[in-house]
Design an enzyme around this catalytic site. Structure first.
Site, PDB file in Angstrom:
ATOM      1  N   HIS A  26      34.106  45.025  35.977  1.00 33.73           N
ATOM      2  CA  HIS A  26      34.949  44.154  35.158  1.00 33.73           C
ATOM      3  C   HIS A  26      34.012  43.248  34.366  1.00 33.73           C
ATOM      4  O   HIS A  26      33.324  42.407  34.946  1.00 33.73           O
ATOM      5  CB  HIS A  26      35.856  43.286  36.024  1.00 33.73           C
ATOM      6  N   ALA A  83      43.940  50.375  37.704  1.00 31.53           N
ATOM      7  CA  ALA A  83      43.623  51.602  38.436  1.00 31.53           C
ATOM      8  C   ALA A  83      44.516  51.596  39.666  1.00 31.53           C
ATOM      9  O   ALA A  83      44.755  50.541  40.251  1.00 31.53           O
ATOM     10  CB  ALA A  83      42.160  51.602  38.844  1.00 31.53           C
ATOM     11  N   SER A 120      40.075  48.301  35.974  1.00 25.82           N
ATOM     12  CA  SER A 120      38.805  48.895  36.427  1.00 25.82           C
ATOM     13  C   SER A 120      38.466  50.151  35.653  1.00 25.82           C
ATOM     14  O   SER A 120      39.288  51.062  35.559  1.00 25.82           O
ATOM     15  CB  SER A 120      38.890  49.297  37.902  1.00 25.82           C
ATOM     16  N   HIS A 170      35.356  51.762  45.877  1.00 26.35           N
ATOM     17  CA  HIS A 170      35.384  51.216  44.518  1.00 26.35           C
ATOM     18  C   HIS A 170      34.653  52.153  43.557  1.00 26.35           C
ATOM     19  O   HIS A 170      35.079  52.342  42.414  1.00 26.35           O
ATOM     20  CB  HIS A 170      34.764  49.817  44.516  1.00 26.35           C
ATOM     21  N   MET A 222      45.655  46.748  43.283  1.00 19.72           N
ATOM     22  CA  MET A 222      45.357  45.372  43.725  1.00 19.72           C
ATOM     23  C   MET A 222      45.426  44.357  42.592  1.00 19.72           C
ATOM     24  O   MET A 222      44.688  43.372  42.582  1.00 19.72           O
ATOM     25  CB  MET A 222      43.977  45.332  44.383  1.00 19.72           C
ATOM     26  N   SER A 223      46.283  44.602  41.614  1.00 18.61           N
ATOM     27  CA  SER A 223      46.331  43.664  40.486  1.00 18.61           C
ATOM     28  C   SER A 223      47.722  43.671  39.852  1.00 18.61           C
ATOM     29  O   SER A 223      48.695  44.119  40.453  1.00 18.61           O
ATOM     30  CB  SER A 223      45.295  44.084  39.438  1.00 18.61           C
ATOM     31  N   ASN A 244      43.248  58.095  42.359  1.00 11.49           N
ATOM     32  CA  ASN A 244      43.202  58.787  43.661  1.00 11.49           C
ATOM     33  C   ASN A 244      44.609  58.961  44.207  1.00 11.49           C
ATOM     34  O   ASN A 244      45.553  58.336  43.733  1.00 11.49           O
ATOM     35  CB  ASN A 244      42.380  57.964  44.662  1.00 11.49           C
ATOM     36  N   HIS A 292      41.248  38.661  40.438  1.00 14.27           N
ATOM     37  CA  HIS A 292      42.200  39.248  41.378  1.00 14.27           C
ATOM     38  C   HIS A 292      42.464  38.259  42.507  1.00 14.27           C
ATOM     39  O   HIS A 292      41.577  37.469  42.854  1.00 14.27           O
ATOM     40  CB  HIS A 292      41.622  40.528  41.987  1.00 14.27           C
ATOM     41  N   TYR A 350      42.503  38.958  45.567  1.00 15.89           N
ATOM     42  CA  TYR A 350      41.623  39.203  46.725  1.00 15.89           C
ATOM     43  C   TYR A 350      40.273  38.527  46.584  1.00 15.89           C
ATOM     44  O   TYR A 350      39.505  38.436  47.544  1.00 15.89           O
ATOM     45  CB  TYR A 350      41.449  40.711  46.986  1.00 15.89           C
ATOM     46  N   GLU A 351      39.964  38.018  45.388  1.00 13.96           N
ATOM     47  CA  GLU A 351      38.699  37.294  45.231  1.00 13.96           C
ATOM     48  C   GLU A 351      38.776  35.894  45.839  1.00 13.96           C
ATOM     49  O   GLU A 351      37.783  35.184  45.902  1.00 13.96           O
ATOM     50  CB  GLU A 351      38.326  37.202  43.745  1.00 13.96           C
TER      51      GLU A 351
HETATM   52  N1  HPA Z   1      44.873  51.384  46.706  1.00 11.81           N
HETATM   53  C1  HPA Z   1      44.713  50.142  46.205  1.00 11.81           C
HETATM   54  N2  HPA Z   1      44.117  49.906  45.051  1.00 11.81           N
HETATM   55  C2  HPA Z   1      43.645  50.961  44.353  1.00 11.81           C
HETATM   56  C3  HPA Z   1      43.785  52.267  44.826  1.00 11.81           C
HETATM   57  C4  HPA Z   1      44.428  52.505  46.073  1.00 11.81           C
HETATM   58  O1  HPA Z   1      44.581  53.630  46.554  1.00 11.81           O
HETATM   59  N3  HPA Z   1      43.222  53.072  43.879  1.00 11.81           N
HETATM   60  C5  HPA Z   1      42.759  52.262  42.895  1.00 11.81           C
HETATM   61  N4  HPA Z   1      43.022  50.984  43.174  1.00 11.81           N
END
Ligand code: HPA
Length: 288
Positions: free
Chosen positions: A60, A112, A29, A246, A210-211, A234, A82, A84-85
């Protein structure tokens, strides 16, 4: 019958005849900027490649780029699908297998991620040393495809120690602070609850995203060397003062994007120069 990576690889090879990438790069991302630095040989939308899975996530691009970066012949996936898709987990085996069929020996994965450590906040990079797959999904479940690898295989040193040393040395030289740690793959699509974060901290996670684990599993299955870097966007839920979203991920991905791009380019340059003999075999047409 599922998606056939041989169909996709044949199509790509016809688009860039005679070009053999040696390193594959998957951009996470907000990291699409690296794609602009590639000396492009061919650029193909995922949707135009037969039997190639599609991503629906904003941020993406969904593009495969073949070309040179840092002098190395590479293939870059700008975007990925991903779990989750809702994709069939087996479909996630396809992109990495296609890259393998195109000729890569090393896979560089970026993502990310949220950090569990206050001193490794947004704008920092984390070299992944190992992972925890919390998704309860795996692209390799089902019949084993013996053309790519064995039924059972080790995940020790999945994140190649030599490549890791190499990244650490380059980062030191470039004065880029590179943290190291364990990446935990959370299925998503929601961000974690603070209670889940507490649990994951006890399990040994340093970053969560998440990847990445599907691609790394598939890459190790077919014998590729892997290195992976998280772009920390973050602090994890409960530690973060801002609400996770996101948009926030994409915005904060920019903070370290330049560092990550530079790191990868210098990595490729030195790989070409110094590690050519150990990691990469010259091919007959001098395409190294
Ligand atoms: N959690 C899950 N996926 C993420 C995060 C997070 O804090 N930051 C960026 N992708």
């Amino acid at each position: 019958m599922g998606l056939n990576p041989y169909n996709a690889a044949d199509f790509i090879q016809e688009t860039a005849p005679g070009f053999r990438p040696r390193v594959g790069i998957i951009l996470g991302s907000g990291l699409g900027g690296l794609a602009d630095r590639i000396d492009v040989v061919a650029s193909i939308e995922f949707k135009d490649i037969p039997d190639f899975p599609q991503s629906s996530v904003e941020g993406h691009a969904g593009r495969l780029i073949l070309g040179r970066l840092g002098g190395m012949p590479i293939v870059c996936m700008q975007g990925r699908i991903h779990l989750y898709e809702g994709a069939d987990p087996q479909d996630l085996a396809v992109p990495v297998r296609v890259l393998k069929l195109l000729g890569i020996e090393i896979l560089l994965v970026t993502n990310a991620a949220g950090s569990f450590h206050k001193d490794v906040g947004p704008g920092r990079l984390m070299l992944i040393t190992d992972h925890i797959n919390m998704t309860a999904r795996n692209p390799l479940v089902g019949d084993n495809d013996d053309r790519f690898g064995p039924r059972f295989f080790s995940m020790e040193d999945a994140y190649d120690p030599t490549l890791r040393d190499h990244f650490k040395a380059i980062a030191k030289e470039m004065k880029i602070e590179l943290a190291e740690g364990v990446y935990l793959h959370y299925l998503g699509p929601n961000f974690e609850t603070p209670a889940e974060i507490n649990a994951f901290r006890i399990l040994g996670a340093d970053a969560v995203g998440m990847s990445t684990t599907p691609e790394v599993l598939v890459a190790r299955h077919c014998g590729l060397k892997v290195a992976a870097i998280s772009n920390i966007t973050n602090l994890v839920a409960g530690l973060s003062e801002t609400k996770l979203s996101h948009e926030q991920t994409l915005e904060c991905a920019k903070l370290a994007a330049e560092d990550l791009e530079q790191l990868i380019i210098i990595f490729l340059e030195t790989l070409k120069r110094e590690l050519l003999k150990t990691h990469i075999k010259e091919d007959d047409n001098g395409n190294s």
